[in-house]
Design an enzyme around this catalytic site. Sequence first.
Site, PDB file in Angstrom:
ATOM      1  N   HIS A  50       0.534  -1.589   0.065  1.00 25.36           N
ATOM      2  CA  HIS A  50       0.074   0.110   0.021  1.00 25.36           C
ATOM      3  C   HIS A  50       0.629   1.445   0.146  1.00 25.36           C
ATOM      4  O   HIS A  50       0.759   2.290   0.058  1.00 25.36           O
ATOM      5  CB  HIS A  50      -1.051  -0.075   1.626  1.00 25.36           C
ATOM      6  CG  HIS A  50      -1.846  -0.772   1.649  1.00 25.36           C
ATOM      7  ND1 HIS A  50      -2.536  -2.007   0.598  1.00 25.36           N
ATOM      8  CD2 HIS A  50      -1.793  -1.974   2.023  1.00 25.36           C
ATOM      9  CE1 HIS A  50      -3.389  -2.832   0.423  1.00 25.36           C
ATOM     10  NE2 HIS A  50      -2.380  -2.958   2.023  1.00 25.36           N
ATOM     11  N   HIS A  51       2.487   1.121   0.127  1.00 30.95           N
ATOM     12  CA  HIS A  51       3.338   3.029   0.015  1.00 30.95           C
ATOM     13  C   HIS A  51       3.748   1.988  -1.274  1.00 30.95           C
ATOM     14  O   HIS A  51       4.461   2.795  -1.617  1.00 30.95           O
ATOM     15  CB  HIS A  51       4.075   2.222   1.023  1.00 30.95           C
ATOM     16  CG  HIS A  51       3.451   2.538   2.168  1.00 30.95           C
ATOM     17  ND1 HIS A  51       3.450   3.832   2.588  1.00 30.95           N
ATOM     18  CD2 HIS A  51       2.800   1.670   3.244  1.00 30.95           C
ATOM     19  CE1 HIS A  51       2.937   3.601   3.945  1.00 30.95           C
ATOM     20  NE2 HIS A  51       2.060   1.901   4.536  1.00 30.95           N
ATOM     21  N   GLY A  52       3.303   1.781  -2.244  1.00 33.23           N
ATOM     22  CA  GLY A  52       3.728   0.997  -3.815  1.00 33.23           C
ATOM     23  C   GLY A  52       2.920   1.674  -4.795  1.00 33.23           C
ATOM     24  O   GLY A  52       2.911   1.281  -6.161  1.00 33.23           O
ATOM     25  N   LYS A  96       8.348   7.987  -6.778  1.00 32.46           N
ATOM     26  CA  LYS A  96       9.432   7.865  -6.134  1.00 32.46           C
ATOM     27  C   LYS A  96      10.928   7.300  -5.867  1.00 32.46           C
ATOM     28  O   LYS A  96      10.910   8.041  -6.098  1.00 32.46           O
ATOM     29  CB  LYS A  96       8.903   6.897  -4.988  1.00 32.46           C
ATOM     30  CG  LYS A  96       7.852   8.027  -3.899  1.00 32.46           C
ATOM     31  CD  LYS A  96       7.070   6.697  -2.743  1.00 32.46           C
ATOM     32  CE  LYS A  96       6.827   5.277  -3.331  1.00 32.46           C
ATOM     33  NZ  LYS A  96       5.964   4.623  -2.101  1.00 32.46           N
TER      34      LYS A  96
END
Length: 307
Positions: A50-52, A96
């Site tokens: 859930h962070h990518g 990112k």
Amino acid sequence: MPAATSAAKSQVPFSIASRSSRRTGRRPAGRVGGLVVRVPYGGGLGGVEHHGDSSEAYCAHTAGLKVVTPATAADAYSLLREAIDDPDPVIFLEPKRLYWTRETVQLPVRTGSFGTAAVRRAGRDATLVAYGPSVAVALEAAHTAAAEGLDVEVLDLRTLVPLDDQALTASVRRTGRCLVVHEAQGFAGVGAEIAARVQERCFDALRGPVLRVTGLDIPYPPPLLEKAHLPGVGRVLDGLRRLLPATPAAGSHNPAPSEANSPGLTFHLPDLGEGLADAEVLEWKVAVGDSSPPTRSWWRWRRPSRW
């Protein structure tokens, strides 16, 4: 505004759009009420689940927001300046994995306004449409495809809302083929909207179906499985080979005649405007001795099995 993370990202665009629209009519004359939300997104760094993930579809579906995603250091600077100057709320999506990108830029620099796409690599055989972190993947795939005789154009959208329809359709009309690449899941993603627009505006120029190479339709995987989820060079090349089967040289849209492996006789035809490069003749419709040039109405054909 601080960067939004995790599941909260899905609530950001709706909240911003509703609040901003209510304030628009109450702003004093001449006062700018713009807002820029910087959102780190995209995978490739081995972050936890859930962070990518890629949240661009959430934002693009929200009317009233402008959605920006740079692919180069120069664009990151220029588009952020454009976003700050813009009177409307802007979602600034920052890939990112590109935070460590280095590029020599003479500041201040302006690379183009919102709604202006950029051709990162010119080509004649097919158009690779990408944005954000997928542009580097598309460029690497295009360079690799050149060794196979494929001349591929890479179009960097730069902004998703507004979308540069003119540059998109012009590129696809030049090449006749289109492949869209993005990290987000394919179902109901931005690539689906791009494919629909290309189909509507370039149908008569297409020599094959509009294809997409995207992330898998699954929740974002853990780091060890991330590479299998994200579209890489290999998957992009597979898509290009499907669009351009048996292309012997760059710039050649029609494959050279080859020996037929299936029963019956296979004829290699000129472009018929429906994505056909070859067809199997089932029945001739021309009279013996007729000297008129053949037309497509004189044979019954069926699509090759790869379709």
